[in-house]
Design a protein around this motif. Structure first.
Motif, PDB file in Angstrom:
ATOM      1  N   PRO A  16      35.567 -29.192  31.284  1.00 18.96           N
ATOM      2  CA  PRO A  16      36.994 -29.320  31.621  1.00 18.96           C
ATOM      3  C   PRO A  16      37.478 -28.294  32.639  1.00 18.96           C
ATOM      4  O   PRO A  16      38.204 -28.645  33.579  1.00 18.96           O
ATOM      5  N   ALA A  17      37.082 -27.029  32.496  1.00 25.41           N
ATOM      6  CA  ALA A  17      37.562 -25.996  33.419  1.00 25.41           C
ATOM      7  C   ALA A  17      37.035 -26.235  34.830  1.00 25.41           C
ATOM      8  O   ALA A  17      37.793 -26.185  35.807  1.00 25.41           O
ATOM      9  N   ALA A  20      38.691 -29.316  36.442  1.00 25.10           N
ATOM     10  CA  ALA A  20      40.088 -29.061  36.816  1.00 25.10           C
ATOM     11  C   ALA A  20      40.163 -28.217  38.084  1.00 25.10           C
ATOM     12  O   ALA A  20      40.999 -28.466  38.962  1.00 25.10           O
ATOM     13  N   TYR A  23      39.221 -30.446  41.050  1.00 25.93           N
ATOM     14  CA  TYR A  23      40.356 -31.312  41.403  1.00 25.93           C
ATOM     15  C   TYR A  23      41.360 -30.557  42.269  1.00 25.93           C
ATOM     16  O   TYR A  23      41.829 -31.075  43.295  1.00 25.93           O
ATOM     17  N   GLU A  24      41.696 -29.330  41.874  1.00 24.13           N
ATOM     18  CA  GLU A  24      42.670 -28.547  42.639  1.00 24.13           C
ATOM     19  C   GLU A  24      42.127 -28.192  44.016  1.00 24.13           C
ATOM     20  O   GLU A  24      42.868 -28.207  45.009  1.00 24.13           O
ATOM     21  N   LEU A  62      43.314 -33.480  31.773  1.00 25.53           N
ATOM     22  CA  LEU A  62      43.143 -32.642  32.945  1.00 25.53           C
ATOM     23  C   LEU A  62      44.168 -33.041  34.012  1.00 25.53           C
ATOM     24  O   LEU A  62      44.735 -34.140  33.963  1.00 25.53           O
ATOM     25  N   PRO A  63      44.417 -32.178  34.975  1.00 27.76           N
ATOM     26  CA  PRO A  63      45.474 -32.462  35.963  1.00 27.76           C
ATOM     27  C   PRO A  63      45.192 -33.736  36.747  1.00 27.76           C
ATOM     28  O   PRO A  63      44.061 -34.001  37.162  1.00 27.76           O
ATOM     29  N   TYR A  87      36.905 -39.038  34.723  1.00 25.09           N
ATOM     30  CA  TYR A  87      37.714 -38.158  35.575  1.00 25.09           C
ATOM     31  C   TYR A  87      36.929 -37.769  36.822  1.00 25.09           C
ATOM     32  O   TYR A  87      37.432 -37.857  37.954  1.00 25.09           O
ATOM     33  N   LEU A 346      42.923 -26.670  26.200  1.00 25.62           N
ATOM     34  CA  LEU A 346      43.021 -27.773  27.160  1.00 25.62           C
ATOM     35  C   LEU A 346      44.438 -27.899  27.698  1.00 25.62           C
ATOM     36  O   LEU A 346      44.639 -28.278  28.855  1.00 25.62           O
ATOM     37  N   ILE A 349      44.605 -25.458  30.586  1.00 30.62           N
ATOM     38  CA  ILE A 349      43.584 -25.395  31.631  1.00 30.62           C
ATOM     39  C   ILE A 349      44.092 -25.893  32.981  1.00 30.62           C
ATOM     40  O   ILE A 349      43.684 -25.376  34.024  1.00 30.62           O
ATOM     41  N   GLY A 350      44.978 -26.877  33.006  1.00 28.06           N
ATOM     42  CA  GLY A 350      45.503 -27.338  34.291  1.00 28.06           C
ATOM     43  C   GLY A 350      46.282 -26.248  34.995  1.00 28.06           C
ATOM     44  O   GLY A 350      46.124 -26.029  36.209  1.00 28.06           O
ATOM     45  N   ALA A 353      43.765 -23.541  36.139  1.00 23.99           N
ATOM     46  CA  ALA A 353      42.974 -23.963  37.303  1.00 23.99           C
ATOM     47  C   ALA A 353      43.798 -23.899  38.578  1.00 23.99           C
ATOM     48  O   ALA A 353      43.311 -23.440  39.627  1.00 23.99           O
TER      49      ALA A 353
END
Length: 377
Positions: A16-17, A20, A23-24, A62-63, A87, A346, A349-350, A353
């Protein structure tokens, strides 16, 4: 000799980290690649069968992408793993699976990465390897003569191998309490060892209320925030609250364990002191025989490839600035190693990140610049 492949930013870990952060980075047009020694969401392939999220799906996504509407309020391990894979595919995140980082060295300008596939260079290194691969396994005096299995909760899958056995679960976090309840439900003679107390909170029902509470507890003055927290005290069941401020307690979600203890399906002991054969001796002088021990004794950050480049606090966590940049080198970023006590990991985390990528973009231009994608070999 072939020159090392270059990438402006290398992210290690596709849980997840790491996803995220990827994604950013992609959203802001920064060139990156993610290294994952297994497959996307690897740790979630190995967690115990019964595991589900302890936070609502609405605040655990997640974002940029919600979880499927068909998922229950608390998705299962398998459902969350499927979500992570979806994702990664949906955003076409650049993940190199089957690549393990062995060691990273900073030469003053760039990171040189020794991986299981090839040598890489990066201007910024983001560690998002989580904790699952680094279980804390304390030594128990007398364990060599114990006649049964002693395993960490990381290696536990389900109660079937323990049916009809006397099992002691050591540790009362979310994993330990959930494993103890599951063992008792399947006919095991189960007890749990609680060394320093445990704080229980109810299962959340409203995503909006959860988000508001987390915001308030993050922003209010600490004494006021502590007064807002109310924890049930189960000391009469042998489950006292931990010492110190409730803001520092890692809560256990749900009241299944106190209910099981009250119904005498799970026994409670204080800290485990030593073993003599099959007999466990506890800090209050009591003792009892057991056939198996499951150590729910937690994890440490899995940061071995860069441990030499980090300053660690007294609990083995990396010392970071507010962007997650290492105190020793701002071009080493660590994401996902600090677990909030007042909101789900969680859930945070968004935000974490996005902050990490803000910190990368604030570095000197050459550290976060867009570089051409490395040539395909």
């Amino acid at each position: 000799m072939t020159a090392p492949a270059r990438s402006a930013i290398v992210v290690v870990g596709a849980g997840p980290a790491g996803l995220a952060v990827a994604y950013e980075l992609a959203r802001r047009g920064l060139h990156y690649r993610v290294l994952e020694r297994g497959q996307v969401g690897e740790a979630w392939r190995h967690h115990y069968d019964r595991l589900s999220l302890h936070t609502l799906k609405q605040v655990s996504a997640l974002p940029g992408r919600a979880m499927p509407t068909a998922y229950p309020r608390f998705p299962s391990r398998a459902q969350f793993l499927a979500y992570l894979q979806q994702y990664s595919r949906h955003f076409e995140l650049r993940v190199d699976e089957g690549v393990e980082l062995r060691r990273a060295e900073f030469d003053g300008r760039r990171w040189r990465l020794d991986t299981s596939r090839d040598e890489l260079e990066a201007t910024v290194l983001v560690m998002a390897t989580g904790i699952w691969s680094a279980p804390v396994r304390p030594h128990i005096p007398g364990e060599a003569a114990f006649g049964g299995p002693i395993l960490h909760s990381r290696d536990y899958r389900n109660p079937r191998p323990f049916q009809g056995q006397r099992v002691l679960v050591v540790g009362a976090g979310n994993s330990g309490t959930e494993i103890a309840v599951a063992l008792a439900e399947h006919g095991g003679d189960t007890a749990i060892s609680v060394r320093s107390g445990v704080a229980f909170v109810p299962e959340p029902h409203s995503a909006a209320a959860v988000q508001l509470a987390a915001w308030l507890l993050r922003t209010l003055p600490r004494p006021l925030a502590a007064r807002l927290l109310r924890r049930r005290d189960y000391r009469h069941l042998g489950l006292p609250l931990p010492p110190g401020s409730p803001l520092d307690h890692f809560p256990v979600v749900g009241y299944e364990l106190p209910e099981a203890v009250a119904a005498r399906r799970v026994g409670v002991y204080p800290g485990l002191e030593r073993l003599e054969g099959c007999v466990a001796h506890f800090s209050d002088g009591r003792s009892a025989p057991f056939d198996a021990l499951i150590l729910a004794t937690g994890y440490r950050p899995a940061l071995d490839p860069v441990a030499h480049a980090l300053a660690l606090d007294g609990e083995g966590r990396p010392m970071l600035d507010r962007y997650g940049r290492a105190a020793t080198n701002p071009r080493l970023v660590c994401v996902g190693y600090t677990y909030p006590t007042t909101e789900g990991w969680l859930q945070a985390i968004g935000r974490v990140a996005a902050s990490a990528v803000d910190g990368i973009m604030a570095l000197p231009r050459e550290a976060s610049a867009k570089l051409p994608a490395p040539a395909e070999s």
